[in-house]
Design a protein around this motif. Structure first.
Motif, PDB file in Angstrom:
ATOM      1  N   CYS A 161       0.730  -1.204  -0.047  1.00 56.90           N
ATOM      2  CA  CYS A 161       0.065   0.063  -0.244  1.00 56.90           C
ATOM      3  C   CYS A 161       0.909   1.078  -0.053  1.00 56.90           C
ATOM      4  N   ILE A 411      -3.742  -2.449  -5.386  1.00 58.27           N
ATOM      5  CA  ILE A 411      -4.044  -3.363  -4.200  1.00 58.27           C
ATOM      6  C   ILE A 411      -5.353  -3.910  -4.114  1.00 58.27           C
ATOM      7  N   CYS A 419       0.323  -5.885  -4.991  1.00 64.53           N
ATOM      8  CA  CYS A 419       0.495  -7.103  -4.430  1.00 64.53           C
ATOM      9  C   CYS A 419       1.246  -8.252  -4.772  1.00 64.53           C
ATOM     10  N   ALA A 438      -3.466  -5.755   3.086  1.00 68.68           N
ATOM     11  CA  ALA A 438      -3.489  -4.404   2.360  1.00 68.68           C
ATOM     12  C   ALA A 438      -5.095  -3.914   2.718  1.00 68.68           C
TER      13      ALA A 438
END
Length: 469
Positions: A161, A411, A419, A438
């Motif tokens: 993030c 994300i 990710c 996340a």
């Protein structure tokens, strides 16, 4: 079928290709070429003898797009910004930033998580690529967090993030692309990203602290650093701020007078300065070659998406979909702000299926004119507008908000690229774990976007102060 019907049908086909997994660049190029053939053939009444003519004109039209658009000088910012990030990594600036952040804020609950957020924000200020930022800090920050007992999902989620901030904090490749698509000043957009980027970092940091206070042993603090050790860590991080200063001066001269040069020249000089720093810190040919190769790979990926989508955008122009959509949006019998929020919600859904750059390139030619129409049209003054800002201010404000929305794509399952990058760098952490880690940060992003909508001054303060726009 008229041009509007053709445009809708081709757009539906594009969305179908994206959903079944065709790369956005190729899906957009195919849809755009097919749409151009369809429109030109329709003009000839679908005469079979004219199909070859329609095909020839469509191919020539599509073929003129890559060179005419990609040769824009402003786009040369993208590879230089990406190169700065990779060179900064090999210069050891990322480790120095993380170490400084750890010593200064590590004592907080969730201290290493907060340190990762702030160090990532600092690195984002010299790197225009979110993917590269996440990959770098997955190697640096996650091992440190795991070593003192952080939950691996949370550690991976923080890195994924925090890496998204490179999309917002200048120099940002996505902001440059937005400026090119909507024909706005690149310098104004880059300046506008500083305060929202810093605000976003503060919100992320606050969320980490709240989570660490709410769950026992969730994010233990790091203590024991003396004031002397803290101040000793600062010189290693100062080169980052030196490069930021160079780029700012090339966008605008804060002391008055003309700027030192163009943003492109500032990016090139910044890359050269970081290159010299990397040499002084021990970078050798193998590392330099890796930096060049990684920069080239990422640049080629971005430029391929751009030219593929621009073929589709050229088709949209012939179909006149942007104008029709803008008229429809501005004619809705509801408040402009509600309409804007619905548009942003649509971006959140699209982000589940598209990468950030592809999504903006595909939607902005249609959505941007509609947002300007909602505000009151081109040339409107702040006093007469729906959102309380001029058309130029609205373009900058919407750009920052929509780029922040695009960060969610990085994300958001199932294709959140950040990710996947973090999971690729850390084989011991699955991509499902990264997505779970996340997920709390969606709250932080929602709060940030709400604040940017409610308080446009966060976005417009620097451009109005320094550029008078």
């Amino acid at each position: 079928m008229d041009n509007i019907d053709i445009g809708l049908a081709v757009s539906a086909g594009l969305l179908f290709m994206v959903v079944i997994g065709v790369r956005v660049a190729f899906a957009a190029a195919l849809a755009g070429l097919a749409g151009l053939i369809w429109i030109f053939w329709a003009k000839k009444g679908y005469d079979a003898s004219q199909f070859v003519w329609a095909l020839t004109v469509a191919v020539k039209t599509a073929g003129s797009v890559p060179h005419s658009k990609i040769s824009s000088q402003a786009l040369s910012l993208i590879p230089t910004f990406i190169l700065i990030g990779y060179l900064a990594y090999y210069a050891g600036l990322t480790k120095a930033l993380f170490e400084a952040a750890k010593r200064w804020v590590g004592w907080l609950p969730g201290g290493l998580g907060v340190s990762t957020v702030f160090a990532t924000a600092g690195f984002a200020a010299v790197s225009g690529a979110s993917v590269a930022t996440s990959a770098v800090f997955a190697r640096i920050a996650i091992p440190e967090m795991l070593k003192i007992g952080y939950d691996k999902r949370f550690a991976a989620g923080v890195v994924a993030c925090a890496g998204t901030m490179a999309s917002l904090i200048p120099p940002s490749a996505i902001l440059v692309i937005y400026a090119i698509i909507v024909e706005q000043d690149v310098g104004s957009l880059l300046l506008a990203g500083f305060l929202p980027g810093a605000f976003s970092a503060l919100v992320y940091g606050a969320l980490v602290v709240v989570l660490a206070l709410s769950f026992k042993n969730f994010g233990p603090p790091v203590r024991g650093f003396t004031w002397g050790e803290r101040f000793k860590s600062l010189p290693g991080a100062l080169p980052i701020f030196f490069v930021i200063t160079i780029i700012i001066f090339f966008i605008y001269n804060p002391f008055g007078g003309d700027a030192w040069g163009t943003p492109t020249e500032g990016g090139a000089l910044g890359a050269f300065v970081v290159f010299l720093m990397a040499l002084m810190r021990g970078m050798r040919w193998p590392q330099f070659k890796d930096a060049l190769l990684e920069s080239a790979k990422l640049s080629v990926m971005i430029f391929t998406i751009i030219w593929g989508v621009l073929i589709y955008v050229r088709f949209l122009g012939f179909a006149d979909l942007p104008g029709v959509f803008a008229d429809w949006i501005s004619g809705l019998e509801q408040s402009p702000m509600l309409t804007l929020i619905l548009i942003l919600m649509a971006y959140a859904v699209l982000g589940m299926f598209m990468d950030a750059i592809g999504m903006l390139l595909l939607t902005l030619p249609v959505v941007f004119p509609a947002v300007i129409a909602l505000n009151g049209g081109v040339g409107v003054t702040a006093a007469d507008s729906a959102f309380g800002m001029s058309s130029t201010g609205c373009a900058i404000w919407f750009g920052i908000i929509v780029v922040k929305m695009a960060e969610l794509c990085l994300i958001t399952p199932p294709i959140g690229l950040n990710c996947f990058v973090v999971a690729g760098v850390r084989p011991d952490i699955s991509v499902q774990d990264v997505f779970r880690g996340a997920s709390p940060f969606f709250i932080a992003d929602a709060l940030t976007i709400a604040a940017l909508i409610a308080f446009p001054g966060i976005v417009l303060y620097l451009p109005e102060l320094l550029l008078g726009g």
